[in-house]
Design an enzyme around this catalytic site. Structure first.
Site, PDB file in Angstrom:
ATOM      1  N   LYS A   1       0.852  -1.187   0.000  1.00  0.00           N
ATOM      2  CA  LYS A   1       0.000   0.000   0.000  1.00  0.00           C
ATOM      3  C   LYS A   1       0.891   1.241   0.000  1.00  0.00           C
ATOM      4  O   LYS A   1       1.784   1.393   0.850  1.00  0.00           O
ATOM      5  CB  LYS A   1      -0.888  -0.031   1.249  1.00  0.00           C
ATOM      6  CG  LYS A   1      -2.254   0.566   1.069  1.00  0.00           C
ATOM      7  CD  LYS A   1      -3.117   0.236   2.273  1.00  0.00           C
ATOM      8  CE  LYS A   1      -4.422   0.974   2.245  1.00  0.00           C
ATOM      9  NZ  LYS A   1      -5.140   0.818   3.521  1.00  0.00           N
TER      10      LYS A   1
HETATM   11  O1  G3P Z   1      -7.823   1.601   5.414  1.00  0.00           O
HETATM   12  C1  G3P Z   1      -8.172   2.859   5.017  1.00  0.00           C
HETATM   13  C2  G3P Z   1      -9.555   3.332   5.358  1.00  0.00           C
HETATM   14  O2  G3P Z   1     -10.498   2.352   5.085  1.00  0.00           O
HETATM   15  C3  G3P Z   1      -9.707   3.981   6.708  1.00  0.00           C
HETATM   16  O3  G3P Z   1     -11.025   4.265   7.047  1.00  0.00           O
HETATM   17  O4  G3P Z   1     -12.726   4.953   8.705  1.00  0.00           O
HETATM   18  O5  G3P Z   1     -10.301   5.500   9.130  1.00  0.00           O
HETATM   19  O6  G3P Z   1     -11.596   6.703   7.369  1.00  0.00           O
HETATM   20  P1  G3P Z   1     -11.430   5.404   8.118  1.00  0.00           P
END
Ligand code: G3P
Length: 222
Positions: free
Chosen positions: A86
């Protein structure tokens, strides 16, 4: 549409995999650090995840310079064939995506917030691009309309980079991602669990079982 779990928690991954609906895993430094503090080390944790999941597992680099990202990417890839590296969507990230593609290492461009970023990472060779819908909703933008736009643009030009809808916060995001035709939705376990629930299913099952209790079981043929 494929379902990925956005977690590094072993119990959640084990449970999700047992349901037969998990096609892969995405992690980020926040999710990994949550599982490491006072518990285990990075390699042990990642090995467990890779053993559990028969599908791509995204592991994020933490370098900000391309050279560092590439070196980290090579090391991460050695942990397992299903590792996807990533990479942040920055200029340095583009350089790293290009080199990793030439090394045949799969990549996931993260923190995508615009169509132009999605185009750039695809051109640089990203296997996956990850637009963050929830974080756009957080700042009063429409996260799902970005997914519609990226889908349209990728289809316009036959771009093969797969769209991972990330930063999913609730089941409606998952439904909308599927209707738009996103390739993958990655979600926290809390959202994944909600996808199977419906109060009418619970109510209907209860009624069936209550009615079944009323019959004389000695009349059953088996
Ligand atoms: O892994 C990246 C993403 O899905 C993070 O989500 O909820 O922290 O904005 P969030």
């Amino acid at each position: 549409m494929k379902f990925f779990l956005d977690t590094a928690n072993i119990a959640e991954i084990e449970e999700g995999v047992s349901w037969g609906c998990v096609d892969g895993i995405t992690t980020n430094p926040t999710l990994i650090s949550r599982e490491l503090v006072g518990k285990t080390d990075f390699k042990t944790l990642v090995k467990k995840i890779l053993d559990l999941v028969d599908g791509p597992v995204s592991l994020e680099v933490t370098s900000v310079k391309a050279e560092g990202m590439i070196e980290e990417g090579k090391k991460l890839k050695k942990l397992g064939d299903n590792v996807v590296v990533k990479i942040p969507t920055t200029v340095e990230g583009l350089k790293a995506l290009k080199v990793l593609k030439s090394l045949k290492i799969e990549t996931n461009a993260t923190l995508v917030f615009s169509v132009n970023q999605a185009l750039m990472v695809a051109k640089a060779g990203a296997t996956y691009s990850s637009p963050f819908v929830g974080r756009l909703d957080d700042v009063s933008e429409d996260g799902m309309s970005l997914i519609e736009d990226i889908r349209e643009v990728y289809d316009n030009f036959g771009i093969e980079t797969k769209i991972i809808v990330a930063s999913i916060r609730h089941p409606v995001h998952v439904r909308d991602a599927a209707l738009i035709g996103a390739d993958i939705a990655t979600m926290p376990f809390e959202v994944f669990k909600k996808l199977i629930n419906h109060p009418k299913t619970d109510e209907g099952l209860k009624r069936f079982l209550d009615d079944w209790q009323k019959i004389d079981k000695s009349k059953l043929m088996f």
